[in-house]
Design an enzyme around this catalytic site. Structure first.
Site, short mmCIF file in Angstrom:
data_model
loop_
_atom_site.label_atom_id
_atom_site.label_comp_id
_atom_site.label_asym_id
_atom_site.label_seq_id
_atom_site.Cartn_x
_atom_site.Cartn_y
_atom_site.Cartn_z
N ARG A 129 13.29 -7.31 5.47
CA ARG A 129 14.58 -7.98 5.40
C ARG A 129 15.65 -6.94 5.72
NH1 ARG A 129 15.53 -12.65 3.09
NH2 ARG A 129 13.37 -12.77 2.35
N LEU A 130 16.69 -7.35 6.45
CA LEU A 130 17.78 -6.41 6.72
C LEU A 130 18.60 -6.19 5.45
CD1 LEU A 130 19.46 -7.32 10.14
CD2 LEU A 130 18.31 -5.19 9.52
N SER A 178 0.84 -1.21 0.00
CA SER A 178 0.00 0.00 0.00
C SER A 178 0.87 1.26 0.00
CB SER A 178 -0.97 0.00 1.18
OG SER A 178 -0.29 0.14 2.40
N ASN A 179 2.03 1.21 0.66
CA ASN A 179 2.93 2.37 0.60
C ASN A 179 3.53 2.54 -0.79
OD1 ASN A 179 3.37 3.86 3.29
ND2 ASN A 179 3.30 1.70 3.88
N HIS A 207 8.82 2.94 9.07
CA HIS A 207 8.55 1.99 10.15
C HIS A 207 7.34 2.48 10.95
CE1 HIS A 207 9.50 -1.23 12.92
NE2 HIS A 207 9.27 -0.38 13.91
C1 GAR Z 1 4.06 -0.62 6.75
O1 GAR Z 1 3.20 -0.32 7.83
C2 GAR Z 1 5.49 -0.34 7.10
O2 GAR Z 1 5.64 0.73 7.98
C3 GAR Z 1 5.90 -1.64 7.76
O3 GAR Z 1 5.30 -2.63 6.98
C4 GAR Z 1 4.07 -2.13 6.48
C5 GAR Z 1 4.00 -2.44 5.00
O4 GAR Z 1 2.71 -2.15 4.49
N1 GAR Z 1 7.34 -1.78 7.78
C6 GAR Z 1 8.01 -2.33 8.79
O5 GAR Z 1 7.49 -2.82 9.77
C7 GAR Z 1 9.54 -2.31 8.62
N2 GAR Z 1 10.20 -2.67 9.82
P1 GAR Z 1 2.46 -2.06 2.93
O6 GAR Z 1 3.08 -3.32 2.31
O7 GAR Z 1 0.98 -2.03 2.76
O8 GAR Z 1 3.14 -0.82 2.40
#
Ligand code: GAR
Length: 196
Positions: free
Chosen positions: A90-91, A12-13, A108
């Site tokens: 993933r790191l 979604s991002n 994050h």
């Molecule tokens: C988001 O909320 C992002 O902040 C988080 O994963 C989600 C991905 O959502 N990232 C982490 O937790 C990284 N440590 P999306 O696939 O719908 O964009």
């Protein structure tokens, strides 16, 4: 500026960033998505927006170094300037970090340094905090460490559920990430690092 988005999940991002770019609100081109999870929802979303997806699956390589070297080949071929991690679970290893030093950002779902790692939303609910939020930061070798670029706080109401908090966090993410990337583009342009 040419960006590649790295994603592992829903995307979604990634979609919000692609939309901002197509609408001219983000003066950067999203050249492609790198996805490390075959069949992840991000594939579908990106293809709907006509953005190519490269599936690069770590288990198909002998080492993380070889996996990242393959990614770097894609990035160099397409002359990518900047890497945007959007739910890339993933790191980033030393090979990619060195090749794109200072040019990788991550989002994050917490106010870092609180609640790094997996399930930041669940961690915040379990801890009983009244405020959490979203952080965008440069990536270093740590887990959700690296210099912070932008943060936005979100109140946790009484009776807040994981579902309702996730919705609030994602709504903030979808605004904050494109805006912050645009701010980075403007900075880089002023510094003369990119043209166009
Ligand atoms: C988001 O909320 C992002 O902040 C988080 O994963 C989600 C991905 O959502 N990232 C982490 O937790 C990284 N440590 P999306 O696939 O719908 O964009």
């Amino acid at each position: 500026m040419k960006m590649a988005i790295f994603a592992s999940g829903r995307g979604s991002n990634a979609e919000a960033i692609i939309e901002a770019s197509k609408a001219g609100l983000l003066e950067a081109e999203v050249s492609f998505i790198i996805c490390d999870k075959p069949g992840a929802k991000v594939n579908e979303r990106a293809l709907k927006k006509e953005i190519p997806v490269y599936e690069c699956v770590p288990r198909n390589f002998d080492s993380k170094q070889q996996y990242e070297e393959q990614i770097i080949r894609h990035l160099r071929e397409a002359e990518i300037d900047f890497i945007v991690l959007a739910g890339y679970m993933r790191l980033v290893g030393p090979t990619l970090l060195k090749a794109f030093e200072g040019k990788i950002v991550n989002i994050h779902p917490s106010l870092l340094p609180s609640f790094p790692g997996l399930d930041a939303i669940g961690q915040a609910l379990d801890a009983g905090v009244k405020v959490t939020g979203v952080t965008i930061h440069y990536v270093d070798e740590g887990m959700d460490t690296g210099p912070i670029i932008a943060q936005k706080a979100i109140r946790i109401e009484n009776g807040e559920t994981r579902q309702s908090l996730t919705r609030k966090i994602q709504a903030v993410e979808h605004q904050l990430y494109p805006q912050t990337l645009q701010m980075i583009c403007e900075q880089k342009r002023m510094e003369g690092e990119y043209h166009g």
